[in-house]
Scaffold this motif. Structure first.
Motif, PDB file in Angstrom:
ATOM      1  N   ALA A   1       0.834  -1.206   0.000  1.00  0.00           N
ATOM      2  CA  ALA A   1       0.000   0.000   0.000  1.00  0.00           C
ATOM      3  C   ALA A   1       0.865   1.250   0.000  1.00  0.00           C
ATOM      4  O   ALA A   1       0.580   2.222  -0.720  1.00  0.00           O
ATOM      5  CB  ALA A   1      -0.935  -0.008   1.200  1.00  0.00           C
ATOM      6  N   ARG A   2       1.921   1.255   0.804  1.00  0.00           N
ATOM      7  CA  ARG A   2       2.804   2.413   0.876  1.00  0.00           C
ATOM      8  C   ARG A   2       3.549   2.619  -0.440  1.00  0.00           C
ATOM      9  O   ARG A   2       3.679   3.750  -0.928  1.00  0.00           O
ATOM     10  CB  ARG A   2       3.782   2.239   2.030  1.00  0.00           C
ATOM     11  CG  ARG A   2       4.844   3.321   2.142  1.00  0.00           C
ATOM     12  CD  ARG A   2       4.251   4.696   2.334  1.00  0.00           C
ATOM     13  NE  ARG A   2       5.323   5.669   2.576  1.00  0.00           N
ATOM     14  CZ  ARG A   2       5.212   6.973   2.341  1.00  0.00           C
ATOM     15  NH1 ARG A   2       4.082   7.473   1.855  1.00  0.00           N
ATOM     16  NH2 ARG A   2       6.220   7.787   2.600  1.00  0.00           N
ATOM     17  N   ALA A   3       4.048   1.526  -1.030  1.00  0.00           N
ATOM     18  CA  ALA A   3       4.748   1.638  -2.309  1.00  0.00           C
ATOM     19  C   ALA A   3       3.818   2.164  -3.392  1.00  0.00           C
ATOM     20  O   ALA A   3       4.209   3.002  -4.222  1.00  0.00           O
ATOM     21  CB  ALA A   3       5.318   0.279  -2.715  1.00  0.00           C
ATOM     22  N   THR A   4       2.565   1.709  -3.384  1.00  0.00           N
ATOM     23  CA  THR A   4       1.597   2.183  -4.371  1.00  0.00           C
ATOM     24  C   THR A   4       1.290   3.658  -4.162  1.00  0.00           C
ATOM     25  O   THR A   4       1.190   4.431  -5.127  1.00  0.00           O
ATOM     26  CB  THR A   4       0.306   1.344  -4.285  1.00  0.00           C
ATOM     27  OG1 THR A   4       0.617  -0.037  -4.540  1.00  0.00           O
ATOM     28  CG2 THR A   4      -0.720   1.823  -5.298  1.00  0.00           C
ATOM     29  N   GLU A   5       1.169   4.065  -2.910  1.00  0.00           N
ATOM     30  CA  GLU A   5       0.939   5.480  -2.610  1.00  0.00           C
ATOM     31  C   GLU A   5       2.079   6.345  -3.158  1.00  0.00           C
ATOM     32  O   GLU A   5       1.844   7.393  -3.775  1.00  0.00           O
ATOM     33  CB  GLU A   5       0.821   5.671  -1.096  1.00  0.00           C
ATOM     34  CG  GLU A   5       0.686   7.117  -0.652  1.00  0.00           C
ATOM     35  CD  GLU A   5       0.812   7.280   0.858  1.00  0.00           C
ATOM     36  OE1 GLU A   5       0.597   8.404   1.337  1.00  0.00           O
ATOM     37  OE2 GLU A   5       1.145   6.307   1.554  1.00  0.00           O
ATOM     38  N   LEU A   6       3.306   5.906  -2.948  1.00  0.00           N
ATOM     39  CA  LEU A   6       4.450   6.663  -3.442  1.00  0.00           C
ATOM     40  C   LEU A   6       4.495   6.664  -4.975  1.00  0.00           C
ATOM     41  O   LEU A   6       4.816   7.688  -5.594  1.00  0.00           O
ATOM     42  CB  LEU A   6       5.740   6.079  -2.878  1.00  0.00           C
ATOM     43  CG  LEU A   6       5.953   6.309  -1.381  1.00  0.00           C
ATOM     44  CD1 LEU A   6       7.073   5.411  -0.858  1.00  0.00           C
ATOM     45  CD2 LEU A   6       6.279   7.774  -1.100  1.00  0.00           C
ATOM     46  N   ALA A   7       4.173   5.528  -5.584  1.00  0.00           N
ATOM     47  CA  ALA A   7       4.146   5.457  -7.053  1.00  0.00           C
ATOM     48  C   ALA A   7       3.104   6.413  -7.618  1.00  0.00           C
ATOM     49  O   ALA A   7       3.326   7.053  -8.655  1.00  0.00           O
ATOM     50  CB  ALA A   7       3.868   4.029  -7.500  1.00  0.00           C
ATOM     51  N   GLU A   8       1.971   6.524  -6.944  1.00  0.00           N
ATOM     52  CA  GLU A   8       0.929   7.445  -7.412  1.00  0.00           C
ATOM     53  C   GLU A   8       1.370   8.897  -7.259  1.00  0.00           C
ATOM     54  O   GLU A   8       1.037   9.738  -8.098  1.00  0.00           O
ATOM     55  CB  GLU A   8      -0.367   7.172  -6.654  1.00  0.00           C
ATOM     56  CG  GLU A   8      -1.007   5.846  -7.066  1.00  0.00           C
ATOM     57  CD  GLU A   8      -2.189   5.443  -6.208  1.00  0.00           C
ATOM     58  OE1 GLU A   8      -2.394   6.080  -5.133  1.00  0.00           O
ATOM     59  OE2 GLU A   8      -2.907   4.492  -6.585  1.00  0.00           O
ATOM     60  N   GLN A   9       2.120   9.201  -6.209  1.00  0.00           N
ATOM     61  CA  GLN A   9       2.686  10.543  -6.076  1.00  0.00           C
ATOM     62  C   GLN A   9       3.616  10.837  -7.241  1.00  0.00           C
ATOM     63  O   GLN A   9       3.560  11.918  -7.838  1.00  0.00           O
ATOM     64  CB  GLN A   9       3.470  10.662  -4.768  1.00  0.00           C
ATOM     65  CG  GLN A   9       2.640  10.886  -3.534  1.00  0.00           C
ATOM     66  CD  GLN A   9       3.534  11.123  -2.317  1.00  0.00           C
ATOM     67  OE1 GLN A   9       3.678  10.261  -1.452  1.00  0.00           O
ATOM     68  NE2 GLN A   9       4.142  12.275  -2.256  1.00  0.00           N
ATOM     69  N   ILE A  10       4.476   9.882  -7.564  1.00  0.00           N
ATOM     70  CA  ILE A  10       5.413  10.059  -8.666  1.00  0.00           C
ATOM     71  C   ILE A  10       4.662  10.234  -9.980  1.00  0.00           C
ATOM     72  O   ILE A  10       5.032  11.063 -10.822  1.00  0.00           O
ATOM     73  CB  ILE A  10       6.369   8.859  -8.737  1.00  0.00           C
ATOM     74  CG1 ILE A  10       7.313   8.866  -7.526  1.00  0.00           C
ATOM     75  CG2 ILE A  10       7.166   8.856 -10.039  1.00  0.00           C
ATOM     76  CD1 ILE A  10       8.088   7.580  -7.335  1.00  0.00           C
TER      77      ILE A  10
END
Length: 291
Positions: free
Chosen positions: A221-230
């Motif tokens: 979930a955290r990795a996906t959140e960061l990917a969406e920010q990027i």
């Protein structure tokens, strides 16, 4: 180069994101309309252990994504209880390590993928992608699994993850690009200790050692959140930044300064760069074009 037999869920509203994959039992890719690709190792019954089919599927996944139109970021994770348990011991004896044999295996010194052999490319494919890759690590991450995760730009890891630079247990050295990828992240004496002893350590310790970036109870979930920010940033600037990160540790100060200027000059005044400014001034999401 062969296209991986991968599966992909395609979203009809984004016809520009057209990567055609077929299903297999090793890797899956899901590409969302925001440009974030979820790449998942799906050999869960074997803790995503690496056999020849898994090696090739992972390489082909990275290569297929390399030229994917609209791709903004990648999340790399493992299905089931673990990220990757490392080499499938049943397949170890089948992997040639010295010279070509009757099955056509190449010596490890042969550069079959640019600057890498096949085993190195399994990790390097993610570092070579032009967009950021985030590894979400949980469960077990041993040997080659750790080196694959190290190919990502950064790693989000569950605190109770079990990790080891495992190769010395089998009488070999880490040979899947680990040393190239760990350079600059891990203190030399710590890396030597972990390599010589194949000591097991936790996700929390991995962050302390420099082998992971951040601890989180839900790394996917955290990795996906960061990917969406990027994915919400100017994709041209993100790609230029990744290109600079890929070279700056190996270049002289003068060369880094020049490359920074060259890349910046390619960005300034472009449509996407101006949109980044406008969206910030107007407090709205950016509407960027993919090339």
């Amino acid at each position: 180069m062969p296209i991986a037999e991968l599966k992909m869920m395609r979203l009809p509203e984004r016809t520009d994101m057209s990567i055609d994959f077929r299903e297999n039992e090793r890797v899956s890719i899901t590409l969302a309309d925001n440009g974030v690709a979820q790449v998942r190792l799906i050999r869960a019954d074997k803790m995503n252990a690496l056999d020849p089919a898994m090696f090739q599927a992972i390489i082909d996944a990275g290569h297929a994504l390399y030229d994917a139109k609209g791709l903004r970021a990648v999340v790399l994770s493992g299905e089931g209880k673990s990220f990757c348990a490392g080499l499938d011991l049943m397949s170890m004896a089948k992997m040639g390590t010295s010279s070509k044999d009757g099955e056509g295996k190449a010596p490890l010194t042969e550069r079959t993928y640019g600057n890498a052999n096949m085993f190195q490319q399994v990790a390097m494919a993610w570092r070579k992608l032009p967009v950021p890759v985030i590894a979400a690590v949980h469960g077990v991450c041993f040997g080659g699994g750790l080196q694959i995760a190290s190919g990502a730009d950064f790693r989000i890891i569950a605190p109770d993850t079990r990790l080891s630079i495992m190769e010395m247990r089998w009488g070999i050295i880490p040979d899947m690009a680990g040393f190239a990828l760990w350079s600059g992240n891990v203190r030399d004496d710590v890396l030597r200790m972990l390599t010589y002893t194949n000591t097991e350590f936790t996700g929390t310790q991995a962050v302390e050692y420099g082998l992971a970036t951040e601890v989180n109870d839900d790394p996917l979930a955290r990795a996906t959140e960061l990917a969406e920010q990027i994915s919400s940033k100017n994709p041209d600037a993100i790609r230029e930044a990744k290109g600079l990160f890929g070279t700056y540790l190996r270049q002289s100060e003068n060369d880094v300064l020049m490359e920074e200027s060259v890349r910046q000059q390619r960005l300034v005044g472009t449509k996407n760069q101006m949109e980044a400014v406008a969206s910030q001034m107007q407090k709205r999401p950016g509407k960027f074009e993919d090339h």
